[in-house]
Design an enzyme around this catalytic site. Sequence first.
Site, PDB file in Angstrom:
ATOM      1  N   PRO A 157      35.759  30.842  52.379  1.00 33.66           N
ATOM      2  CA  PRO A 157      37.187  31.074  52.496  1.00 33.66           C
ATOM      3  C   PRO A 157      38.198  29.869  51.803  1.00 33.66           C
ATOM      4  O   PRO A 157      38.949  30.146  50.862  1.00 33.66           O
ATOM      5  CB  PRO A 157      37.903  30.970  53.910  1.00 33.66           C
ATOM      6  CG  PRO A 157      36.510  31.625  54.586  1.00 33.66           C
ATOM      7  CD  PRO A 157      35.297  30.961  54.047  1.00 33.66           C
ATOM      8  N   ILE A 366      44.609  55.550  25.722  1.00 31.29           N
ATOM      9  CA  ILE A 366      44.162  56.858  24.902  1.00 31.29           C
ATOM     10  C   ILE A 366      44.391  58.055  25.670  1.00 31.29           C
ATOM     11  O   ILE A 366      44.880  59.059  25.161  1.00 31.29           O
ATOM     12  CB  ILE A 366      42.744  56.656  24.454  1.00 31.29           C
ATOM     13  CG1 ILE A 366      42.549  55.679  23.340  1.00 31.29           C
ATOM     14  CG2 ILE A 366      42.284  57.994  23.809  1.00 31.29           C
ATOM     15  CD1 ILE A 366      41.247  55.165  22.973  1.00 31.29           C
ATOM     16  N   GLU A 392      30.737  35.919  40.494  1.00 34.49           N
ATOM     17  CA  GLU A 392      29.545  35.201  39.796  1.00 34.49           C
ATOM     18  C   GLU A 392      29.850  34.179  38.846  1.00 34.49           C
ATOM     19  O   GLU A 392      29.368  34.013  37.812  1.00 34.49           O
ATOM     20  CB  GLU A 392      28.535  36.025  39.506  1.00 34.49           C
ATOM     21  CG  GLU A 392      27.881  36.647  40.574  1.00 34.49           C
ATOM     22  CD  GLU A 392      26.502  37.499  40.370  1.00 34.49           C
ATOM     23  OE1 GLU A 392      25.563  36.958  39.497  1.00 34.49           O
ATOM     24  OE2 GLU A 392      26.230  38.545  40.933  1.00 34.49           O
TER      25      GLU A 392
END
EC number: 1.3.8.1
Length: 412
Positions: A157, A366, A392
């Site tokens: 944390p 799009i 990561e």
Amino acid sequence: MAATLLARACGLVRGAPWPWGWRRLHTVYQSVELPETHQMLRQTCRDFAEKELFPIAAQVDKEHRFPAAQVKKMGELGLMAMNVPEELSGAGLDYLAYSIAMEEISRGCASTGVIMSVNNSLYLGPILKFGTKEQKQQWVAPFTSGDKIGCFALSEPGNGSDAGAAATTARADGDSWVLSGTKAWITNAWEASAVVVFASTDRSLHNKGISAFLVPMPTPGLTLGKKEDKLGIRASSTANLIFEDRRIPKDSLLGEPGLGFKIAMQTLDTGRIGIASQALGIAQAALDCAVTYAENRSAFGAPLTKLQAIQFKLADMALALESARLLTWRAAMLKDNKKPFTKEAAMAKLAASEAATAITHQAMQILGGMGYVKEMPAERHYRDARITEIYEGTSEIQRLVVAGHLLKSYRS
């Protein structure tokens, strides 16, 4: 297992193409000629993802549901232990194969991709490299079939990128270690049967006082936090691990005392190849969706693909995707050839994750309003892509890694 995996390449039956989101790839891999075994593997994984993952991806995302049946089937194909030697019940394949498989699985379901990535690179990877023969038998072999998966507990944390500042402690007490502290953002936490956890055995040494341990789950003295309600990859659980004087045997230590930071950093290098590959799969799925929609949607009396503005977007999307793919394959091949790949893995992860974010954004653009609703997969791809720039190693950390290696090369 590897032979089984490759033999099935010719055995899976192709399903019918879906109208919104899955297009056959004809040219995307032509920039590099893959070995025949890798082409077979790619087709096996593509067919599996088309048949088993794409149809359930939206539902497991909506329900936050772990795809247990699909993970089990992936284990049977060897996908949950791709780089594990065959004598330990793995597939015995290289990291280029792992990257290719990760992309195809993530193209079908990004949540399933990260489940696969964590088990392969973050859990099994460090045990294979640093574990004893006995540890490999206990902690690797049972985690190859898809029946059991592992997780990796480094972040806390109070620290994420600063891995050396671990507040979790491991205190030696007779024939045991006693673990205390909280680990945060742990992927696979709720389904895992074991964890590689990092804790400080000597806080005065900072990162040189970090050690790695192997802990079974669930277990007394280890509490799971709540499942995080995340933006994306929602079929993969993320939670805190709370250790409260959890006593583990002395032989639970992975490597030597104080080796944990090195283990973590080397593990993350490989993990970044996996996450780069996951990002490629998400980006490819978004491009598939955008092209399919643009070819079928008309404006001003012609398909959207006739409009130069749309063609420019598609060209930029393809450029970013294929460039990132080549960087990712390069990192994987360097690792396979036992050459340094830290910088290249960081470049691959940075390029692929930012490409995924940009490509999913343009895919939604799009599709317009249709890209914003859950009936179409574009909005899920957009949500799934964002985390690839964070876990990561954030994009900022990747830039620091690349710059550090670049400057070192100029100074040497």
